[in-house]
Design a protein around this motif. Structure first.
Motif, PDB file in Angstrom:
ATOM      1  N   ASP A 248       0.600 -13.268   9.218  1.00 55.66           N
ATOM      2  CA  ASP A 248      -0.385 -12.426   8.545  1.00 55.66           C
ATOM      3  C   ASP A 248      -0.650 -11.121   9.280  1.00 55.66           C
ATOM      4  O   ASP A 248      -0.906 -10.086   8.647  1.00 55.66           O
ATOM      5  N   GLU A 249      -0.622 -11.157  10.603  1.00 52.70           N
ATOM      6  CA  GLU A 249      -0.916  -9.933  11.346  1.00 52.70           C
ATOM      7  C   GLU A 249       0.110  -8.846  11.050  1.00 52.70           C
ATOM      8  O   GLU A 249      -0.242  -7.672  10.882  1.00 52.70           O
ATOM      9  N   MET A 250       1.383  -9.217  10.991  1.00 52.45           N
ATOM     10  CA  MET A 250       2.413  -8.228  10.652  1.00 52.45           C
ATOM     11  C   MET A 250       2.250  -7.764   9.207  1.00 52.45           C
ATOM     12  O   MET A 250       2.513  -6.599   8.888  1.00 52.45           O
ATOM     13  N   ALA A 251       1.790  -8.659   8.326  1.00 48.81           N
ATOM     14  CA  ALA A 251       1.552  -8.272   6.931  1.00 48.81           C
ATOM     15  C   ALA A 251       0.420  -7.253   6.843  1.00 48.81           C
ATOM     16  O   ALA A 251       0.492  -6.285   6.071  1.00 48.81           O
ATOM     17  N   ASN A 281      -8.493 -12.606   4.032  1.00 40.21           N
ATOM     18  CA  ASN A 281      -9.477 -12.569   2.955  1.00 40.21           C
ATOM     19  C   ASN A 281     -10.136 -11.203   2.828  1.00 40.21           C
ATOM     20  O   ASN A 281     -10.697 -10.878   1.786  1.00 40.21           O
ATOM     21  N   TYR A 282     -10.100 -10.417   3.910  1.00 38.91           N
ATOM     22  CA  TYR A 282     -10.876  -9.188   3.964  1.00 38.91           C
ATOM     23  C   TYR A 282     -10.033  -7.920   3.988  1.00 38.91           C
ATOM     24  O   TYR A 282     -10.574  -6.820   4.089  1.00 38.91           O
ATOM     25  N   LEU A 287      -4.854 -10.663   1.064  1.00 34.90           N
ATOM     26  CA  LEU A 287      -3.454 -10.978   1.326  1.00 34.90           C
ATOM     27  C   LEU A 287      -3.005 -12.310   0.728  1.00 34.90           C
ATOM     28  O   LEU A 287      -3.624 -13.354   0.960  1.00 34.90           O
ATOM     29  N   THR A 288      -1.910 -12.272  -0.018  1.00 35.30           N
ATOM     30  CA  THR A 288      -1.218 -13.491  -0.441  1.00 35.30           C
ATOM     31  C   THR A 288      -0.492 -14.068   0.767  1.00 35.30           C
ATOM     32  O   THR A 288       0.189 -13.341   1.495  1.00 35.30           O
ATOM     33  N   ARG A 328      -3.290 -14.073  -3.676  1.00 34.28           N
ATOM     34  CA  ARG A 328      -4.420 -13.149  -3.758  1.00 34.28           C
ATOM     35  C   ARG A 328      -3.948 -11.821  -4.370  1.00 34.28           C
ATOM     36  O   ARG A 328      -2.947 -11.797  -5.092  1.00 34.28           O
ATOM     37  N   GLU A 329      -4.651 -10.749  -4.057  1.00 38.50           N
ATOM     38  CA  GLU A 329      -4.435  -9.480  -4.770  1.00 38.50           C
ATOM     39  C   GLU A 329      -3.291  -8.626  -4.233  1.00 38.50           C
ATOM     40  O   GLU A 329      -2.992  -7.565  -4.794  1.00 38.50           O
TER      41      GLU A 329
END
Length: 349
Positions: A248-251, A281-282, A287-288, A328-329
């Motif tokens: 997620d951090e790289m995303a 979430n924020y 993030l998907t 998610r979005e």
């Protein structure tokens, strides 16, 4: 004559194991019983002699944890799970951050062996046969909480990285994405990153999409590496419609770069991650991701290690924790009436 734990147990009217749990601050003992033990300790002025206890019982009630990059949110939650479950079972922790370097891991293993620890949790990004050999030779119970270890003698707790990465790519394919790019972990990461790469390759093959190694950019699981990898992807592959970062951090770093370039997420490019950290979430957009629980992974690691310590071995020494695709979005389905390349060209022009 020195007061012993046996004296405390006799005065409190409990077993030696109950006294041990109370002294190690375990919540497995009823409050009323714990008070009896504490009163006996106070009355007898009992002093814990760790060195004597270790010599007498050949146990230290210490668990060693060797990690790498534990400041990252997912791994920090993993450590919290380890600490919580260890405390419940009457263990204290000794922790060392190896930065994924073999020499440091070897040094920490030597130190922990000298401390007569009862077991070790290894959270390493680098998989070395030499490391496995050392672990086996030390004859100390060990659980890997990094990825799947195929060696039948080694116990591990992990998410099924292959299946999880497959699920994500399958989702992107079903959403109409064919021109994807990927931000993988370090090439030295022979565990999680390589497993996720296997899952991606399998999903691409079964979706009749040609594998192109050039579309896999190396990162190091940090925000910064995601940012710089996204820059390389946009410069090399203007046709890209989706980017899958292996954490997620790289995303999040990827989304930051795209927004700075005026590239809309997900209208122009969809972005997905892996781990399910709270930050996802924020982000804007949210993030998907593939969600796995680092905290649960930590709990299961101690649970397995405790069983090995008490029983010598376990039948099922490969445990997978659940994962879930959270949409998610940051992703969308491609418009079948307009090619994605037309949309990107218009928005970037």
């Amino acid at each position: 004559m020195d007061v012993t734990m046996k004296d405390v147990a006799k005065l409190a009217g409990v077993s030696l194991s109950t006294v041990s749990r109370v002294l190690n601050d375990s919540s497995l003992v009823r409050e009323e019983t714990a008070r009896k033990v504490e009163k006996a300790v106070e009355k007898l002025d009992y002093q814990i002699n760790d060195s004597a206890r270790i010599l007498r019982t050949n146990t230290s009630n210490l668990i060693g944890v060797i990690g790498a990059g534990m400041e990252r949110p997912f791994l920090a939650n993993l450590l919290k799970g380890i600490e919580a479950e260890a405390r419940e079972r009457g263990f204290a922790l000794i922790y060392g951050d190896s930065d994924g370097e073999f020499e440091k891991e070897q040094n920490y293993l030597n130190i922990m062996k000298q401390k007569k620890i009862d077991g070790i949790i290894l959270i390493t990004t680098n998989y070395y046969n030499d490391l496995l050999s050392i672990v086996k030779n030390y004859n100390i119970p060990v659980v890997f909480a990094s990825g799947y270890i195929s060696d039948p003698e080694i116990s591990c707790v992990t998410v099924d990285n292959v299946a999880a990465a497959y699920d994500m790519v399958e989702f992107l394919c079903q959403s109409g994405h064919k021109n994807m790019a990927f931000i993988k972990g370090p090439d030295l990461d022979m565990l999680a990153s390589q497993e996720r790469l296997r899952g991606v390759k399998l999903a691409l093959r079964l979706s009749d999409i040609e594998y192109d190694s050039k579309r896999f950019i190396e990162g190091d699981f940090t925000f910064e590496s995601g940012y710089s990898a996204a820059k390389k992807i946009i410069n090399k592959f203007p046709d890209v419609t989706a980017i899958f970062a292996f954490n997620d951090e790289m995303a999040v770093g990827t989304i930051r770069f795209l927004k700075e370039q005026g590239i809309k997420v997900p209208e122009d490019i969809s972005v997905v991650g892996f781990d399910g950290i709270d930050l996802g979430n924020y982000t804007d957009p949210a993030l998907t991701t593939i969600k796995q629980s680092g905290y649960h992974l930590g709990l299961k690691s101690i649970e397995m290690l405790n069983q090995i310590i008490n029983e010598g071995k376990i039948e099922d020494n490969k445990v997978f924790i659940p994962h879930k695709l959270v949409v998610r979005e940051s992703t969308n389905k491609l418009n079948e009436l307009t090619t994605k390349q037309e949309v990107i060209t218009k928005n970037r022009g």
